[in-house]
Design a protein around this motif. Structure first.
Motif, PDB file in Angstrom:
ATOM      1  N   TYR A  52       0.806  -1.218   0.000  1.00 40.83           N
ATOM      2  CA  TYR A  52       0.000   0.000   0.000  1.00 40.83           C
ATOM      3  C   TYR A  52       0.843   1.275   0.000  1.00 40.83           C
ATOM      4  O   TYR A  52       0.335   2.343   0.282  1.00 40.83           O
ATOM      5  N   GLY A  53       2.121   1.142  -0.295  1.00 39.59           N
ATOM      6  CA  GLY A  53       2.981   2.324  -0.243  1.00 39.59           C
ATOM      7  C   GLY A  53       3.268   2.780   1.168  1.00 39.59           C
ATOM      8  O   GLY A  53       3.620   3.945   1.388  1.00 39.59           O
ATOM      9  N   GLN A  54       3.149   1.842   2.153  1.00 38.76           N
ATOM     10  CA  GLN A  54       3.360   2.233   3.552  1.00 38.76           C
ATOM     11  C   GLN A  54       4.723   2.877   3.766  1.00 38.76           C
ATOM     12  O   GLN A  54       4.864   3.796   4.561  1.00 38.76           O
ATOM     13  N   ILE A  55       5.750   2.363   3.072  1.00 37.27           N
ATOM     14  CA  ILE A  55       7.116   2.839   3.330  1.00 37.27           C
ATOM     15  C   ILE A  55       7.597   3.855   2.307  1.00 37.27           C
ATOM     16  O   ILE A  55       8.751   4.284   2.370  1.00 37.27           O
ATOM     17  N   VAL A  56       6.747   4.259   1.385  1.00 38.74           N
ATOM     18  CA  VAL A  56       7.173   5.229   0.373  1.00 38.74           C
ATOM     19  C   VAL A  56       7.165   6.630   0.980  1.00 38.74           C
ATOM     20  O   VAL A  56       6.125   7.115   1.420  1.00 38.74           O
ATOM     21  N   PRO A  57       8.324   7.293   1.033  1.00 39.18           N
ATOM     22  CA  PRO A  57       8.381   8.646   1.619  1.00 39.18           C
ATOM     23  C   PRO A  57       7.709   9.660   0.694  1.00 39.18           C
ATOM     24  O   PRO A  57       8.114   9.817  -0.457  1.00 39.18           O
ATOM     25  N   LEU A  58       6.720  10.349   1.168  1.00 31.97           N
ATOM     26  CA  LEU A  58       6.040  11.356   0.360  1.00 31.97           C
ATOM     27  C   LEU A  58       6.766  12.690   0.360  1.00 31.97           C
ATOM     28  O   LEU A  58       6.567  13.510  -0.539  1.00 31.97           O
ATOM     29  N   TYR A  59       7.623  12.910   1.381  1.00 35.78           N
ATOM     30  CA  TYR A  59       8.313  14.193   1.523  1.00 35.78           C
ATOM     31  C   TYR A  59       9.819  14.021   1.683  1.00 35.78           C
ATOM     32  O   TYR A  59      10.472  14.834   2.339  1.00 35.78           O
ATOM     33  N   GLY A  60      10.371  12.970   1.092  1.00 32.14           N
ATOM     34  CA  GLY A  60      11.807  12.749   1.214  1.00 32.14           C
ATOM     35  C   GLY A  60      12.193  12.386   2.639  1.00 32.14           C
ATOM     36  O   GLY A  60      11.430  11.780   3.383  1.00 32.14           O
ATOM     37  N   GLY A  61      13.405  12.761   3.017  1.00 32.41           N
ATOM     38  CA  GLY A  61      13.864  12.514   4.378  1.00 32.41           C
ATOM     39  C   GLY A  61      14.583  11.188   4.532  1.00 32.41           C
ATOM     40  O   GLY A  61      15.223  10.688   3.595  1.00 32.41           O
ATOM     41  N   ILE A  62      14.464  10.594   5.717  1.00 35.75           N
ATOM     42  CA  ILE A  62      15.221   9.406   6.100  1.00 35.75           C
ATOM     43  C   ILE A  62      14.345   8.164   5.989  1.00 35.75           C
ATOM     44  O   ILE A  62      13.267   8.100   6.581  1.00 35.75           O
ATOM     45  N   VAL A  63      14.816   7.185   5.218  1.00 32.87           N
ATOM     46  CA  VAL A  63      14.219   5.850   5.247  1.00 32.87           C
ATOM     47  C   VAL A  63      14.939   5.085   6.357  1.00 32.87           C
ATOM     48  O   VAL A  63      16.145   4.852   6.281  1.00 32.87           O
ATOM     49  N   LEU A  64      14.212   4.729   7.390  1.00 32.07           N
ATOM     50  CA  LEU A  64      14.810   4.096   8.569  1.00 32.07           C
ATOM     51  C   LEU A  64      14.733   2.577   8.420  1.00 32.07           C
ATOM     52  O   LEU A  64      13.696   1.958   8.660  1.00 32.07           O
ATOM     53  N   ASP A  65      15.827   1.982   8.010  1.00 36.82           N
ATOM     54  CA  ASP A  65      15.908   0.537   7.802  1.00 36.82           C
ATOM     55  C   ASP A  65      16.210  -0.139   9.132  1.00 36.82           C
ATOM     56  O   ASP A  65      17.300   0.016   9.685  1.00 36.82           O
ATOM     57  N   THR A  66      15.248  -0.905   9.655  1.00 36.51           N
ATOM     58  CA  THR A  66      15.419  -1.535  10.970  1.00 36.51           C
ATOM     59  C   THR A  66      15.936  -2.974  10.878  1.00 36.51           C
ATOM     60  O   THR A  66      15.973  -3.680  11.879  1.00 36.51           O
ATOM     61  N   SER A  67      16.359  -3.409   9.690  1.00 39.18           N
ATOM     62  CA  SER A  67      16.673  -4.824   9.495  1.00 39.18           C
ATOM     63  C   SER A  67      17.927  -5.290  10.234  1.00 39.18           C
ATOM     64  O   SER A  67      18.146  -6.499  10.381  1.00 39.18           O
ATOM     65  N   LYS A  68      18.764  -4.362  10.691  1.00 44.68           N
ATOM     66  CA  LYS A  68      19.949  -4.782  11.451  1.00 44.68           C
ATOM     67  C   LYS A  68      19.640  -5.034  12.927  1.00 44.68           C
ATOM     68  O   LYS A  68      20.479  -5.586  13.650  1.00 44.68           O
ATOM     69  N   LEU A  69      18.464  -4.655  13.366  1.00 46.41           N
ATOM     70  CA  LEU A  69      18.015  -4.999  14.712  1.00 46.41           C
ATOM     71  C   LEU A  69      17.296  -6.344  14.600  1.00 46.41           C
ATOM     72  O   LEU A  69      16.074  -6.431  14.527  1.00 46.41           O
ATOM     73  N   ASN A  70      18.067  -7.408  14.575  1.00 45.67           N
ATOM     74  CA  ASN A  70      17.531  -8.696  14.108  1.00 45.67           C
ATOM     75  C   ASN A  70      17.854  -9.868  15.029  1.00 45.67           C
ATOM     76  O   ASN A  70      18.100 -10.984  14.569  1.00 45.67           O
ATOM     77  N   GLN A  71      17.811  -9.625  16.332  1.00 45.45           N
ATOM     78  CA  GLN A  71      18.165 -10.669  17.283  1.00 45.45           C
ATOM     79  C   GLN A  71      16.945 -11.199  18.038  1.00 45.45           C
ATOM     80  O   GLN A  71      15.999 -10.455  18.308  1.00 45.45           O
ATOM     81  N   ALA A  72      16.996 -12.487  18.369  1.00 46.75           N
ATOM     82  CA  ALA A  72      16.019 -13.060  19.294  1.00 46.75           C
ATOM     83  C   ALA A  72      16.456 -12.712  20.708  1.00 46.75           C
ATOM     84  O   ALA A  72      17.583 -13.012  21.111  1.00 46.75           O
ATOM     85  N   ILE A  73      15.614 -12.043  21.459  1.00 45.93           N
ATOM     86  CA  ILE A  73      15.968 -11.574  22.796  1.00 45.93           C
ATOM     87  C   ILE A  73      15.691 -12.647  23.845  1.00 45.93           C
ATOM     88  O   ILE A  73      16.529 -12.936  24.694  1.00 45.93           O
ATOM     89  N   GLU A  74      14.502 -13.248  23.762  1.00 48.10           N
ATOM     90  CA  GLU A  74      14.151 -14.300  24.720  1.00 48.10           C
ATOM     91  C   GLU A  74      13.082 -15.197  24.113  1.00 48.10           C
ATOM     92  O   GLU A  74      12.104 -14.715  23.541  1.00 48.10           O
ATOM     93  N   ILE A  75      13.275 -16.501  24.245  1.00 53.85           N
ATOM     94  CA  ILE A  75      12.291 -17.472  23.789  1.00 53.85           C
ATOM     95  C   ILE A  75      11.960 -18.392  24.953  1.00 53.85           C
ATOM     96  O   ILE A  75      12.845 -19.042  25.516  1.00 53.85           O
ATOM     97  N   LYS A  76      10.681 -18.411  25.323  1.00 51.51           N
ATOM     98  CA  LYS A  76      10.197 -19.293  26.380  1.00 51.51           C
ATOM     99  C   LYS A  76       9.070 -20.145  25.804  1.00 51.51           C
ATOM    100  O   LYS A  76       8.642 -19.941  24.679  1.00 51.51           O
TER     101      LYS A  76
END
Length: 453
Positions: free
Chosen positions: A86-110
């Motif tokens: 749906y164009g959720q990540i398409v910047p309409l006014y430029g700026g910063i595309v914040l790529d969160t893909s490097k925050l990719n760890q499992a913190i806790e699994i129970k």
């Protein structure tokens, strides 16, 4: 717009090259999702891009990026796997595309729950969970590329929703960690159902999601089935019987009118231009019951299908949900789709009304799911596209026939049919994003007076 012409130079100087990328081709690619499924959005969004991509490696680095943006009033668009439609990540006014893909760890699994960073891909989470004999409750067909935060902020349900419902259903999302966009960003822990809803399917408008705790399911060795029907109504009636039978444990019930499934090239040997298909994932102990039920509808159960899927290392999920649209568009590039929720008591009549009026210009595709515990026929029909006016005529007919439409041809959150929590989302945006820097332009509402000009 940004209030400083040299902010990009300042950002490059403030952050390491591994964090900030300004290569034009890369920035353009990271500024897009699958909005081109819609010819309307393709025309509206294809010329919109960010100015840079920021890929923080830690939560603190992410907070530093948000602080930088807040001080200089730079728009920020959070990005997960970029698999939205749906164009959720398409910047309409430029700026910063914040790529969160490097925050990719499992913190806790129970047992029964797990906490993961925002950028961890759902496919990797699923693989990791198998080590503890667990699995995701549900996931989109794009789960190999989709991130957890991207799914929560931009998705609804998926494979497994016939058992566990959607992201909004209580008990699926347990806790979210949200970071605000302020000069000194705050980190919020959100647990209450009414608070969680401010961030689910919010397009990232109300805060940046960095961690999520979700409920898990015990792993099942699902059996894949493909069943063919000479008549669409028979396929739908059979699929409903499986869907409403609480004694049959299932993960997927996907129905395609002929000839939609002929576009599934990896499994085309099991499809015909004349037959509707039902794809299922069933608990092996219930396969015999499903097979017997199918025989009462004079269906053709493809006995060799499970083995074929296994030896060719295929995933049935790749032929369900919006992957159906993707396979079809590969061969019919001018077509598009809709999203609709049919009435569980009148869906056959609604299908008949659509077919009587539009014939093969609307090709039926159902996904059975649960919503607040009730089994409902969700749908993503393929539309043989002709013009915007004709598309609107079809949308109007859906409304006329009592089919609730989630319109995938708009980038505005509340126009997409998921507007139940828009007021609360905007309240959270006002509290967490005082300068309206997060994904500006994706809602018609103004959360506060400090809008970008």
């Amino acid at each position: 717009m940004p209030n400083s012409d040299n902010w990009l130079d300042e950002m490059i100087e403030a952050f390491e090259a591994e964090v900030v990328n300004v290569r034009q081709a890369y920035v353009k690619r990271m500024s897009q999702d699958y909005y081109w499924y819609s010819p309307i959005l393709k025309r509206q969004l294809e010329s919109h891009f960010g100015d840079c991509v920021a890929a923080p490696r830690t939560e603190q680095e992410l907070m530093n990026v948000l602080s930088f943006a807040a001080k200089r009033k730079i728009p920020v668009v959070p990005r997960g796997g970029g698999t939205g439609n749906y164009g959720q990540i398409v910047p309409l006014y430029g700026g910063i595309v914040l790529d969160t893909s490097k925050l990719n760890q499992a913190i806790e699994i129970k047992e029964g729950e797990g906490t993961f960073q925002a950028g961890m891909k759902l496919g990797m989470i699923e693989k990791t969970l198998h080590e503890s004999d667990q699995e995701l409750r549900f996931f989109p067909s794009t789960f190999m590329k989709s991130t957890l935060a991207g799914f929560i902020a931009g998705g609804t349900g998926g494979i497994g929703s016939i058992e566990y419902g959607t992201l909004w259903d209580e008990g699926n999302v347990l806790e979210l960690t949200i970071v605000t966009v302020e000069e000194t960003p705050r980190k919020l822990k959100v647990k209450k159902k009414e608070e969680l809803a401010k961030y689910i399917h919010s397009y990232g408008l109300s805060g940046v999601l960095t961690e999520a705790k979700i409920t898990l399911a015990k792993k099942t060795n699902w059996n894949d089935m493909l069943i063919r029907f000479a008549d669409l109504d028979q396929a739908l009636l059979f699929s409903e019987k499986v869907a409403i039978n609480s004694n049959i444990k299932k993960r997927l019930i996907s129905v395609c009118e002929a000839p939609l499934s002929t576009s599934f090239s990896p499994i085309e040997r099991y499809t015909t231009k004349e037959d509707a298909t039902v794809l299922l994932q069933i608990d092996p102990s219930h396969q015999e019951s499903v097979t017997k039920l199918a025989s009462t509808y004079k269906a053709n159960v493809e006995d060799t299908f499970p083995h074929y899927i296994h030896i060719n290392k295929l995933r049935v999920s790749d032929f369900s949900w919006n992957h159906v649209t993707l396979w079809w568009l590969k061969q019919h590039t001018k077509d598009t789709y809709l999203q609709g929720r049919f009435h569980p008591d009148h869906y056959l009549e609604q299908v008949k009304q659509l077919k009587d009026r539009f014939g093969d210009k609307v090709l039926i595709h159902f996904e059975w799911i649960k919503v607040k515990g009730a089994v409902v026929p969700s749908s993503q029909p393929v539309i043989r596209y002709h013009s915007p006016a004709r598309l609107q005529e079809i949308i109007d007919a859906f409304h006329e026939f009592g089919i609730k439409v989630s319109n995938p041809h708009t980038y505005l959150l509340e126009e997409g049919g998921k507007d139940d929590w828009i007021d609360q989302i905007c309240v959270a945006k006002g509290e967490n994003d005082p300068y309206s820097l997060l994904n500006p332009g994706k809602t018609k509402r103004r959360a506060n007076k400090k809008q970008i000009r």
